[in-house]
Scaffold this motif. Structure first.
Motif, PDB file in Angstrom:
ATOM      1  N   HIS A 138       0.871  -1.172   0.000  1.00  0.00           N
ATOM      2  CA  HIS A 138       0.000   0.000   0.000  1.00  0.00           C
ATOM      3  C   HIS A 138       0.907   1.220   0.000  1.00  0.00           C
ATOM      4  N   HIS A 139       1.105   1.799  -1.179  1.00  0.00           N
ATOM      5  CA  HIS A 139       2.079   2.884  -1.321  1.00  0.00           C
ATOM      6  C   HIS A 139       1.677   4.110  -0.516  1.00  0.00           C
ATOM      7  N   SER A 140       0.386   4.429  -0.464  1.00  0.00           N
ATOM      8  CA  SER A 140      -0.048   5.633   0.257  1.00  0.00           C
ATOM      9  C   SER A 140       0.218   5.516   1.750  1.00  0.00           C
ATOM     10  N   LEU A 141       0.098   4.303   2.290  1.00  0.00           N
ATOM     11  CA  LEU A 141       0.322   4.083   3.716  1.00  0.00           C
ATOM     12  C   LEU A 141       1.765   3.696   4.030  1.00  0.00           C
ATOM     13  N   GLY A 142       2.556   3.421   3.004  1.00  0.00           N
ATOM     14  CA  GLY A 142       3.938   3.009   3.228  1.00  0.00           C
ATOM     15  C   GLY A 142       4.061   1.627   3.832  1.00  0.00           C
ATOM     16  N   VAL A 143       3.137   0.726   3.474  1.00  0.00           N
ATOM     17  CA  VAL A 143       3.095  -0.619   4.055  1.00  0.00           C
ATOM     18  C   VAL A 143       3.473  -1.652   3.008  1.00  0.00           C
ATOM     19  N   ARG A 144       4.328  -2.619   3.418  1.00  0.00           N
ATOM     20  CA  ARG A 144       4.655  -3.767   2.571  1.00  0.00           C
ATOM     21  C   ARG A 144       4.568  -5.027   3.429  1.00  0.00           C
ATOM     22  N   LEU A 145       3.839  -6.017   2.939  1.00  0.00           N
ATOM     23  CA  LEU A 145       3.627  -7.252   3.692  1.00  0.00           C
ATOM     24  C   LEU A 145       3.925  -8.448   2.797  1.00  0.00           C
ATOM     25  N   ILE A 201       5.833 -14.354   8.208  1.00  0.00           N
ATOM     26  CA  ILE A 201       5.166 -13.117   7.788  1.00  0.00           C
ATOM     27  C   ILE A 201       6.132 -11.977   8.031  1.00  0.00           C
ATOM     28  N   THR A 202       6.345 -11.141   7.021  1.00  0.00           N
ATOM     29  CA  THR A 202       7.227  -9.984   7.160  1.00  0.00           C
ATOM     30  C   THR A 202       6.416  -8.712   6.905  1.00  0.00           C
ATOM     31  N   LEU A 203       6.449  -7.773   7.856  1.00  0.00           N
ATOM     32  CA  LEU A 203       5.742  -6.502   7.730  1.00  0.00           C
ATOM     33  C   LEU A 203       6.764  -5.376   7.769  1.00  0.00           C
ATOM     34  N   SER A 204       6.740  -4.511   6.737  1.00  0.00           N
ATOM     35  CA  SER A 204       7.636  -3.358   6.664  1.00  0.00           C
ATOM     36  C   SER A 204       6.794  -2.089   6.610  1.00  0.00           C
ATOM     37  N   GLN A 205       7.186  -1.094   7.438  1.00  0.00           N
ATOM     38  CA  GLN A 205       6.467   0.173   7.448  1.00  0.00           C
ATOM     39  C   GLN A 205       7.370   1.264   7.974  1.00  0.00           C
ATOM     40  N   ASP A 206       7.433   2.372   7.219  1.00  0.00           N
ATOM     41  CA  ASP A 206       8.210   3.543   7.642  1.00  0.00           C
ATOM     42  C   ASP A 206       9.643   3.176   8.031  1.00  0.00           C
ATOM     43  N   PRO A 231       2.113 -16.559  18.113  1.00  0.00           N
ATOM     44  CA  PRO A 231       0.950 -15.656  18.074  1.00  0.00           C
ATOM     45  C   PRO A 231       1.386 -14.232  18.365  1.00  0.00           C
ATOM     46  N   ALA A 232       0.779 -13.263  17.673  1.00  0.00           N
ATOM     47  CA  ALA A 232       1.197 -11.877  17.856  1.00  0.00           C
ATOM     48  C   ALA A 232       0.053 -10.944  17.476  1.00  0.00           C
ATOM     49  N   SER A 233       0.104  -9.723  18.040  1.00  0.00           N
ATOM     50  CA  SER A 233      -0.843  -8.670  17.690  1.00  0.00           C
ATOM     51  C   SER A 233      -0.068  -7.375  17.554  1.00  0.00           C
ATOM     52  N   LEU A 234      -0.105  -6.784  16.350  1.00  0.00           N
ATOM     53  CA  LEU A 234       0.607  -5.535  16.083  1.00  0.00           C
ATOM     54  C   LEU A 234      -0.401  -4.464  15.693  1.00  0.00           C
ATOM     55  N   LYS A 235      -0.253  -3.269  16.280  1.00  0.00           N
ATOM     56  CA  LYS A 235      -1.119  -2.146  15.939  1.00  0.00           C
ATOM     57  C   LYS A 235      -0.255  -0.950  15.595  1.00  0.00           C
ATOM     58  N   GLY A 236      -0.467  -0.389  14.430  1.00  0.00           N
ATOM     59  CA  GLY A 236       0.288   0.770  14.006  1.00  0.00           C
ATOM     60  C   GLY A 236      -0.634   1.850  13.496  1.00  0.00           C
ATOM     61  N   PRO A 237      -0.093   2.997  13.106  1.00  0.00           N
ATOM     62  CA  PRO A 237      -0.932   4.103  12.623  1.00  0.00           C
ATOM     63  C   PRO A 237      -1.637   3.787  11.302  1.00  0.00           C
ATOM     64  N   SER A 238      -1.101   2.831  10.544  1.00  0.00           N
ATOM     65  CA  SER A 238      -1.679   2.546   9.224  1.00  0.00           C
ATOM     66  C   SER A 238      -2.121   1.111   9.040  1.00  0.00           C
ATOM     67  N   VAL A 239      -1.692   0.222   9.927  1.00  0.00           N
ATOM     68  CA  VAL A 239      -2.010  -1.187   9.731  1.00  0.00           C
ATOM     69  C   VAL A 239      -2.136  -1.900  11.080  1.00  0.00           C
ATOM     70  N   ASP A 240      -3.099  -2.806  11.174  1.00  0.00           N
ATOM     71  CA  ASP A 240      -3.229  -3.708  12.314  1.00  0.00           C
ATOM     72  C   ASP A 240      -3.030  -5.127  11.822  1.00  0.00           C
ATOM     73  N   THR A 298      -5.637  -5.408   8.682  1.00  0.00           N
ATOM     74  CA  THR A 298      -6.525  -4.272   8.445  1.00  0.00           C
ATOM     75  C   THR A 298      -5.676  -3.084   8.032  1.00  0.00           C
ATOM     76  N   LEU A 299      -5.868  -2.592   6.811  1.00  0.00           N
ATOM     77  CA  LEU A 299      -5.189  -1.402   6.319  1.00  0.00           C
ATOM     78  C   LEU A 299      -6.122  -0.211   6.501  1.00  0.00           C
ATOM     79  N   ARG A 300      -5.646   0.854   7.139  1.00  0.00           N
ATOM     80  CA  ARG A 300      -6.484   2.000   7.484  1.00  0.00           C
ATOM     81  C   ARG A 300      -7.175   2.580   6.240  1.00  0.00           C
ATOM     82  N   ASP A 301      -8.495   2.786   6.342  1.00  0.00           N
ATOM     83  CA  ASP A 301      -9.279   3.404   5.267  1.00  0.00           C
ATOM     84  C   ASP A 301      -9.060   2.720   3.928  1.00  0.00           C
ATOM     85  N   SER A 302      -8.905   1.388   3.965  1.00  0.00           N
ATOM     86  CA  SER A 302      -8.653   0.670   2.719  1.00  0.00           C
ATOM     87  C   SER A 302      -9.361  -0.668   2.728  1.00  0.00           C
ATOM     88  N   VAL A 303      -8.657  -1.734   3.072  1.00  0.00           N
ATOM     89  CA  VAL A 303      -9.237  -3.072   3.017  1.00  0.00           C
ATOM     90  C   VAL A 303      -8.921  -3.846   4.287  1.00  0.00           C
TER      91      VAL A 303
END
Length: 852
Positions: free
Chosen positions: A675-682, A689-694, A705-714, A726-731
């Protein structure tokens, strides 16, 4: 943790209560309707109790009359009452989002279209607590067949301790008659309908006890299932702010020329086609001998019965009935050319003087599908409107739930007609016949009510295309001089003789709130009609300015009188308490055909197993599935939405080795999300599972088991099972891990991908899955035995193609990861050819995060 399941309540004028969880009990359902001068004020109240030892989600859902306006919504929780406030739509949305973001319970009530069919709220209620919902709306009743009707459809599906329907009617000029009945009334229930009528007042009530609701003495099922109907009429008059009801008696009918345009596409197969043939036989038998008529059948081709209209003689009617008996379904749906053929037929006969000079022209269109030829919807509407030019009336009948009703509704209103949905039920033939009866006897056309100059203001629309027998015309306004006792209104119309004028006497009363609201309702309705019906076809600066003016006036009236319209929203906010913030309240106003839980009713897309792809269509209660056969290692673009910068790709894997039967199975073993607008790559594989952001990167193993919450992705990882993203204001989507026994000689672990919420994706979204996010129109007919007895073949009409499809099933593993749930679907062969845009090769990309 106890699984939370929804409880739904649906109210008038359509009531249906569905109790999904036995831990939630409906304590009461009360409907109180007050009618004064045909203006209804309805208050619907329901109380539910959460008997569980944990919180439960409860739905309150209302089907409102199409012309009603919500004036208040409130809820009572733990003794506190929270009331909604009507604001301009964007301001209301900001207030709602602010409340939710701060952790408070909030509800947003909005009208997302002119239909205003649905209102829905969901709220989490604490253990052993009550919630009471109160909804108020107001409506102007319309007279049909010489009477007004108040309809309440009841289907509790359970016993309710306190169930009551009450109606109080007050008509100052006097009540002519009142009738109350219900389709489910037995001899035992009939005395429960209590009716008291005086000269100008009526009281009707229906309040069965628990035992009286039972199907049998030992049963828990409810006997109450059907329509509760109140019909009445008044002795004609008005007020100081005045209302003028124009329904002159003893007018002779004028002759009509009608062309029936009948859909015979493949989706009409079965009961719909049979009921249409039966209804047409009855309708043709009732055509007046002085009228002229024509018939046009259409699918992908157009077949007129005759090239011009024919007088309804006994011989011609008999011949036409034989013709309609031979209608059989086939082909696709070409609405544009069929309606244009009807228009040209009427125009040619007018030009050649084959039709009576003093007569009205009308077209009645019956269809059950989505037009897939003749251009897009707006182009078809524009073609029809320009061709008719205001010289004839178009009525549209939409058969079933799959029809694009809003398209038909707009097209009918643009051409001085109305649209009506014909529900698929045993009485569909009567519905068709009933509609024709409403328009079968025109009395006047081009009706113009003219009031004395400088005598009135705030006048509602007073120009009408037609007046039919049994209906009435309603105009409201305000007298400029209150000391006027009466005055004459002139009515000019076609059908009353050359140059003849009807003069009408108005009796006036002093101003009342009810008559003031009449003026408001009629004016507001006219403004909204301008906004939604007339202007979408125009692009010139003049009409655009008119549209802006109509919008401003409608918004001003909506805010002044606190009515929920398509331009306003209502916000209900629950303040933060000492116990801390509670979960958000979800409230919405849905368009026709939509139900509560909007996201849950949207198109659901998934890829899992082999075959890979499934498109679930909850509103049609059907699904489509297809496979893509390619070499292991191939990377496909699944979703691409350049408007918001979203990309989802998937890479296939194969079995460890080819099975003895020679079949090569492929699955998805690696998924990439950007998600280029949110700066998220999964990146999700069967191992990690690899999550990259900012600039930050997190790597998780499926075993952790894990739970991650960020400004743009949960991200919520359930050990060795699933990851919910969950991508903020997206899908919102979930990826499942299918673990296979490590010693299995052929198979290996693979992934499944399921969308949970996709309504924020833009219209430009595409990809193997993305192209279906906003739904797909198709028709299936000609079912026949297939190679396997339990898997019949059929013909599907989709995107202009005619495909051979097979009924099968695909498994949904979201709730049961081991066995899955079988979902019946139509399987499209040959890599989805004809269903997907282009070919499967068009979706192959060079890398997991590449677009080409």
């Amino acid at each position: 943790m106890l699984l939370q399941r929804p409880f739904r309540v649906t109210f008038p004028f359509l009531i249906c209560i569905l109790l999904v969880s036995y831990m939630v009990e409906v304590l009461s359902v009360t409907v109180h309707c007050t009618v004064a001068s045909r203006f209804t004020h309805t208050v619907m109240t329901s109380t539910a109790l959460n008997k569980a030892n944990s919180s439960q989600e409860i739905f309150f859902e209302v089907d409102l009359p199409k012309t009603a306006f919500i004036t208040n919504f409130s809820m009572e929780i733990e003794g506190q009452i929270y009331v909604g406030v009507v604001n301009e739509k964007e301001q209301a949305k900001k207030q709602y989002e602010k409340a939710v973001s701060s952790g408070r319970t909030a509800g947003l009530v909005k009208a997302s279209g002119r239909k205003m069919e649905k209102f829905s709220v969901s709220v989490n209620i604490a253990a052993e607590s009550n919630v009471t919902f109160i909804l108020t709306y107001e409506e102007l009743l319309q007279r049909k067949f010489g009477k007004y009707e108040i309809l309440t459809r009841i289907n509790p599906k359970q016993l309710v301790e306190n169930f009551q329907i009450v109606a109080d009617i007050y008509e100052p000029q006097g009540i002519a008659f009142v009738d109350a009945h219900a389709t489910f009334l037995s001899n035992e229930l009939l005395p429960l309908v209590e009716k008291t009528v005086t000269d100008n007042k009526a009281h009707i009530s229906f309040s069965p006890t628990l035992d009286q609701q039972r199907k049998c003495p030992e049963c828990d099922g409810s006997l109450i299932n059907g329509d509760f109907i109140i019909k009445y009429d008044v002795k004609r008059i008005v007020n100081g702010y005045f209302v003028h009801f124009f329904a002159p008696p003893d007018l002779p009918r004028i002759r009509k020329n009608v062309v029936f345009v009948i859909d015979r596409s493949g989706s009409m197969a079965g009961p719909k086609m049979i009921q249409t043939r039966v209804a047409m036989e009855s309708i043709l038998s009732d055509v007046h001998p002085d009228d002229y008529f024509g018939i046009i059948l259409f699918d992908s081709s157009i077949e007129p019965w005759k090239q011009s209209l024919t007088k309804a003689t006994e011989e011609n009617v008999d011949e036409a009935i034989k013709f309609v008996r031979q209608i059989y379904p086939r082909g696709t749906t070409n609405i544009n050319d069929s309606v244009m053929k009807a228009i040209h037929m009427l125009q040619d006969d007018r030009r050649n003087k084959k039709l009576p000079e003093r007569s009205v022209d009308m077209i009645i269109l019956l269809t059950d599908g989505m037009p897939n030829e003749g251009g897009n919807l707006q182009r078809i509407q524009q073609n029809v409107c320009e061709a008719i030019g205001g010289n004839m009336t178009l009525f549209c009948l939409g058969f079933g739930d799959d029809v694009d009703y809003s398209f038909l509704d707009v097209m009918a209103k643009q051409n001085n007609g109305v649209a009506r949905r014909i529900y698929e039920a045993s009485d569909a033939t009567l519905q068709l016949q009933g509609f024709y009866d409403e328009v079968a006897s025109p009395l006047l056309s081009a009706v113009d009510l003219r009031y004395p100059d400088n005598a009135v203001d705030s006048l509602t629309p007073h120009h009408f295309s037609q007046l039919f027998n049994g209906s009435e015309i309603v105009v409201a306004g305000r007298l400029s001089e209150n000391d006027m006792d009466n005055f004459l209104v002139e009515v000019f119309a076609n059908g009353v003789g050359e140059g003849q004028v009807i003069q009408c006497q108005l009796w006036l009363e002093w101003i009342s709130k009810t008559t003031l609201l009449w003026v408001y309702i009629l004016n507001l309705g006219a403004r909204l009609s301008e906004f939604f019906v007339l202007f979408p076809l125009t692009s010139k600066s003049g009409p655009a300015e008119k549209k802006s003016n109509a919008t401003a006036k409608a918004l001003e009236m909506s805010l002044k009188y606190s009515f929920v319209t398509p331009l306003t929203s209502m916000v209900v906010t629950k303040p933060e308490t000492e116990d801390g913030p509670s979960g958000p309240l979800i409230a919405d106003k849905l368009t026709e055909g939509r139900t509560a839980g909007e996201a849950g009713r949207r198109t659901q897309l998934s890829l899992d197993g082999d075959p890979h792809f499934m498109i679930e269509l909850p509103e049609r209660e059907d699904a489509l599935c297809f496979n893509i056969n390619d070499s292991p290692g191939t990377i496909f673009n699944l979703v691409k939405d350049p408007s918001i910068g979203l990309l989802v790709n998937g890479q296939t894997i194969g079995d460890k080795m080819v099975a003895p039967d020679g079949k090569v199975n492929t699955y998805f073993g690696r998924l990439g999300v950007v998600h280029h607008s949110l700066g998220v790559r999964l990146e999700v594989t069967t191992e990690y599972i690899t999550l990259s952001q900012d600039g930050q990167k997190v790597k998780l193993l499926w075993s952790d088991p894990a739970s991650l919450k960020g400004p743009s992705v949960d991200l919520l990882l359930t050990k060795d099972r699933s990851v919910k993203v969950t991508l903020r204001d997206s899908v919102k989507f979930v990826i499942l891990l299918h673990k296979v026994w490590k010693m299995h000689p052929y198979h290996q672990d693979y992934l499944g991908f399921y969308t949970l919420d996709s309504h924020l994706l833009s219209p430009s979204v595409h990809g193997l899955l993305g192209q279906f996010y906003h739904g797909i129109e198709f028709e299936v007919g000609d079912q026949r035995p297939g190679e396997v007895p339990e898997k019949p073949d059929a013909t599907m009409y989709v995107k202009g193609h005619q495909l051979n499809v097979t009924r099968g099933w695909q498994r949904d593993f979201r709730k049961d990861l081991k066995r899955g749930k079988n979902v019946p679907c139509w399987f499209i062969h040959s890599n989805g050819t004809g269903l997907i845009d282009g070919s499967a090769e068009d979706y192959i990309v060079s890398g997991l995060f590449k677009t080409v």
